[in-house]
Design a protein around this motif. Structure first.
Motif, PDB file in Angstrom:
ATOM      1  N   ALA A 128      28.057  24.910 -28.125  1.00 34.60           N
ATOM      2  CA  ALA A 128      27.920  24.783 -26.682  1.00 34.60           C
ATOM      3  C   ALA A 128      29.178  24.237 -26.066  1.00 34.60           C
ATOM      4  O   ALA A 128      29.511  24.561 -24.931  1.00 34.60           O
ATOM      5  N   ASP A 166      21.485  30.918 -32.069  1.00 37.02           N
ATOM      6  CA  ASP A 166      20.768  30.971 -30.797  1.00 37.02           C
ATOM      7  C   ASP A 166      21.606  30.343 -29.700  1.00 37.02           C
ATOM      8  O   ASP A 166      22.629  29.691 -29.949  1.00 37.02           O
ATOM      9  N   GLY A 167      21.143  30.507 -28.486  1.00 35.16           N
ATOM     10  CA  GLY A 167      21.827  29.926 -27.350  1.00 35.16           C
ATOM     11  C   GLY A 167      21.349  28.508 -27.079  1.00 35.16           C
ATOM     12  O   GLY A 167      20.395  28.019 -27.676  1.00 35.16           O
ATOM     13  N   SER A 202      24.177  27.384 -32.842  1.00 39.36           N
ATOM     14  CA  SER A 202      24.558  28.187 -33.997  1.00 39.36           C
ATOM     15  C   SER A 202      24.980  27.285 -35.147  1.00 39.36           C
ATOM     16  O   SER A 202      25.598  26.245 -34.934  1.00 39.36           O
TER      17      SER A 202
END
Length: 564
Positions: free
Chosen positions: A557, A480-481, A491
């Motif tokens: 990120a 996911d973000g 992730s």
């Protein structure tokens, strides 16, 4: 055949690209640059049996089955494992039609480099979230020109990244605090187990001693010589009858006096009503019934009547009504003991013996009687009355010791089960167990209680809905973000808590909740979704999983480094 003008544009762009950076064709990342170093030939990355001329790279025609000859165009964007094969592709059984490159590489100088899907190259849309330098629209199709915004975007990203790093540092400190608290709680349980082991050993020994004491008391009880249990002395019987009769009369007197007091109160109340009636009635009102009533009241009031109550008499009654224990007139205990008869004296024969031999004779007589009972020579005493005080106390003491031992064993078992439970890495969730967090989500308020339950509460009132009871700690892989504020699963492998067997769903299964955790500065529910009927998913941030998340490749990120 592709249009000549477009081919000319691509060729010109490709030549200018080669002139600027001959070692890395457009769209190639530093990671994959090694495949494009040869100046005279290009070999398809996943299909080494196919060799191409360098001029065929980025010529907007897909020559390699894996698309590696078009890193900077969308010519091979259609490729997948399910793409149909062509005759020219059958040169080798090992040739692959899976696309070899992760996408079009954007340098994004001043920000994070990244990849854009090949389908998005020259599609007429500026994909600044992935390619902030606008290089994915290098052909300027339709006159579109995507300006380079990496400076502003990178600056904003670094600002948020700095905040995320600070938050993660704080989260790391909080996790250490949670780990320390979990260790303290575990040590507390371990110390309690040691204490319980010692207490149980002592209680077992104590119970054995009390069992022996009870057996001895029962033995003494069986062997004691008792009087006839049919009747007591005549004086004792008469004393008990007199005592019971006096108590009965006292209670009757109290009841009669209470009735008298109630009657006096009612008479006083009625006299007050009639007196008021006489004073306030209208004599001019021609009602014979009323007049007769008034005359009757006047006659009643004129009579000589004794007082309804007598204070002196009441004082006497108060004194008479007191229990004997308060007045001291009768000391029943002196009479209840009774006088010993000649027969009674026979049971105290030891009192006539010298002090030195009295106890020895008494014990020998008891031992002889017990021996005769155990060998069936005489029958044991059958006392119709209550057992002796010593035997009762011995039995009560043993029962109390056995109950205490059972409670200690139960507590010990509970603590051992607790130590065997999975509380996650470093036992960290032990420090959170029982604590709750909640999130307001419009119509409902959702509550998560660590290692306990999940609940849906209606904001309109009414009963709560159980969404599941804690079952186990698990792990799942997510992709996911992460939002700019750092809230997101990212992730990788994430710790998950499974809550099952919640309230039954109408025409469906029992409710259940999957709680997926990610590293955050504080405990917070980020998102709640119902993936299918009565099957919920919570995304939750907590410092408790920060170490576990870092060990599983983070959340992507902050992956990579700036192309400065």
């Amino acid at each position: 055949m592709r249009p000549f003008a477009y081919s000319l544009l691509l060729t010109t762009a490709a030549r200018s690209s080669l002139g600027a950076e001959i070692s890395r064709p457009r769209g190639v990342s530093p990671e994959h640059a090694k495949f494009y170093k040869a100046a005279d030939v290009f070999t398809c990355i996943s299909n080494p049996s196919i060799n191409l001329s360098p001029s065929q790279i980025n010529d907007d025609y897909c020559d390699c089955p894996d698309g590696s000859d078009e890193p900077g165009t969308s010519a091979c964007s259609y490729l997948s494992d399910l793409s149909p094969s062509y005759a020219s592709d059958l040169s080798s059984d090992n040739d692959s039609r899976s696309i070899a490159l992760p996408g079009y590489y954007c340098k994004n100088k001043g920000h994070q480099p990244g990849y854009v899907p090949f389908l998005s190259v020259n599609d007429g849309v500026c994909d600044y979230d992935l390619c902030c330098d606008g290089s994915d629209e290098w052909a300027q199709v339709g006159g579109l020109k995507c300006e380079n915004r990496c400076k502003e975007i990178g600056k904003e990203w670094r600002k948020h990244d700095e905040q995320r790093k600070k938050a993660l540092t704080t989260a790391g400190k909080k996790r250490k605090e949670l780990t320390a608290e979990a260790g303290r709680l575990r040590k507390q349980v371990e110390d309690r187990i040691q204490t319980l082991d010692t207490e149980i050993q002592g209680s077992v020994l104590k119970a054995k001693n009390l069992e022996a004491a009870l057996a001895e008391a029962e033995k003494q009880e069986r062997g004691k010589v008792v009087r006839s249990t049919g009747k007591g002395s005549k004086v004792g019987t008469l004393v008990q009858l007199a005592k019971d009769r006096i108590e009965e009369l006292r209670e009757s007197l109290l009841a009669v006096r209470e009735g008298r007091d109630n009657a006096v109160a009612r008479v006083t109340e009625l006299e007050g009503i009639l007196s008021t009636f006489k004073t306030e009635y209208n004599p001019n009102f021609n009602d014979e019934g009323v007049k007769r009533a008034v005359r009757s009241w006047e006659d009643y009031a004129a009579r000589d009547k004794s007082a309804l109550t007598n204070d002196a008499q009441d004082r006497d009654l108060d004194e008479i009504s007191k229990p004997d224990s308060e007045t001291g007139l009768f000391k029943w205990s002196e009479w209840e003991e009774g006088e010993e008869s000649d027969v009674d004296l026979l049971y105290n024969i030891e009192e006539y013996l010298p002090e030195a031999v009295r106890g020895w004779v008494d014990q020998k007589l008891r031992d002889l009687r017990i021996l005769m009972i155990e060998n069936g020579i005489i029958a044991p005493s059958k006392d119709a009355g209550a057992e002796s005080k010593a035997l009762t106390e011995a039995r009560d003491a043993l029962k109390a010791a056995q109950d205490g031992q059972t409670n200690l064993q139960s507590e010990l078992s509970g603590h051992k089960d607790d130590l065997a439970k999975d509380y996650g890495t470093d036992d960290v969730f032990r420090a959170l167990k029982g604590q709750c967090i909640s999130k307001d989500s419009g119509e409902y308020n959702y509550e998560l209680c660590w290692l306990d339950k999940t609940t849906q509460k209606s904001r309109k009132g009414g009963s709560h809905t159980g969404m599941g009871n804690f079952a186990r700690i698990d792990s799942i892989t997510v992709d996911d973000g992460v939002a700019a504020d750092g809230k997101g699963l990212g992730s990788g492998v994430r710790v998950a808590l499974r809550y099952e067997n919640g309230q039954h769903c109408w025409n469906g299964p029992n409710r259940s909740t999957l709680v997926v955790l990610a590293c955050a500065e504080r405990d917070e529910i980020w998102k709640i979704t119902e993936e299918e009927k009565c099957v919920y998913r919570m995304e939750v941030g907590t410092p408790a999983v920060c170490d576990a998340q870092n060990n599983n490749q983070g959340n992507n990120a902050g992956g990579g480094k700036d192309e400065l």
